[in-house]
Design an enzyme around this catalytic site. Structure first.
Site, PDB file in Angstrom:
ATOM      1  N   CYS A  10       0.830  -1.208   0.000  1.00 40.15           N
ATOM      2  CA  CYS A  10       0.000   0.000   0.000  1.00 40.15           C
ATOM      3  C   CYS A  10       0.867   1.262   0.000  1.00 40.15           C
ATOM      4  O   CYS A  10       2.011   1.250   0.462  1.00 40.15           O
ATOM      5  CB  CYS A  10      -0.915  -0.002   1.224  1.00 40.15           C
ATOM      6  SG  CYS A  10      -2.284   1.172   1.083  1.00 40.15           S
ATOM      7  N   ASP A 133      -6.419  -3.881  11.278  1.00 38.04           N
ATOM      8  CA  ASP A 133      -5.247  -3.032  11.453  1.00 38.04           C
ATOM      9  C   ASP A 133      -5.091  -2.680  12.927  1.00 38.04           C
ATOM     10  O   ASP A 133      -6.010  -2.867  13.732  1.00 38.04           O
ATOM     11  CB  ASP A 133      -5.446  -1.750  10.624  1.00 38.04           C
ATOM     12  CG  ASP A 133      -4.153  -0.991  10.346  1.00 38.04           C
ATOM     13  OD1 ASP A 133      -3.078  -1.415  10.806  1.00 38.04           O
ATOM     14  OD2 ASP A 133      -4.239   0.038   9.647  1.00 38.04           O
TER      15      ASP A 133
END
Length: 215
Positions: A10, A133
């Site tokens: 990412c 996360d």
């Protein structure tokens, strides 16, 4: 052996980043559309980068509490495969976005302790994928990409949510194999863990990360 592990890199910002992720064997590449992030890219930049992403690699847009006007402009400008909602979007908003844009939606859920796990089921009912996360620290500027890990044992034995999920938060080439072993994750996401400097990806770290994840 964990060869089935799918990796998302990412926060890509350059054609070299895209090439490094693709050649390493990443299954997903993520572009960040959040002005506060050092990994933020414009729609025009992302459009150019998307053209370099090979077939079979999913293009993911990370957005934070984006309204319809922003998402309308984004989806018109950039060819995308997945929308990643990384803010405080409610399950209702996740469902709205999925219906409006016809794209799979990945919802990020921040975890700090066991009490945070309950919300996962609510999002699993509406999202196509979940990104589990580390919860950002209070007053953090960024909802993710902070290089923080959480207690992976919280996820032990929880690998069977109703939708696919991805592990994120403080992963590096040095700890990703252990994270996979302890959580049962079949997908992992990395951003800051493959950077030499903040926001600057390192091709050798990307390659090492994918290799370690799939070891």
């Amino acid at each position: 052996m964990s060869h089935g592990i799918r990796v998302k890199i990412c926060g890509l910002r350059t054609t070299a980043d895209v090439a490094a992720a693709a050649s390493a064997g990443a299954s997903y590449v993520g572009f960040v559309f959040y002005p506060k992030s050092p990994r933020n890219v414009s729609f025009q930049e992302a459009n150019a980068l998307a053209a370099d992403v090979p077939m079979g690699v999913a293009k993911v847009a990370l957005v934070v509490n984006a309204d319809d006007a922003f998402l309308d402009a984004l989806t018109a400008a950039v060819p995308l495969d997945i929308l990643q909602l990384h803010g405080s979007e409610t399950p209702e908003r996740v469902a709205e976005v999925k219906a409006r844009y016809g794209l799979p939606v990945m919802k990020a859920v921040g975890i700090a302790d066991a009490s945070d796990l309950a919300q996962i089921d609510a999002y699993a009912a509406v999202a196509d994928q979940l990104l589990i996360d580390a919860k950002p620290p209070k007053n953090a500027d960024l909802p993710g990409g902070n290089g923080l890990a959480f207690d992976w044992t919280l996820l032990a034995g929880r690998k069977y949510w109703t939708v696919p999920w991805m592990l994120a938060g403080g992963l590096t080439p040095d700890n990703v194999a252990e994270a996979v072993r302890r959580t049962g994750a079949t997908q992992v996401d990395v951003s800051s863990g493959v950077e030499g400097d903040v926001g600057v990806k390192d091709a050798s770290l990307i390659a090492s990360f994918v290799t370690a994840a799939q070891a």
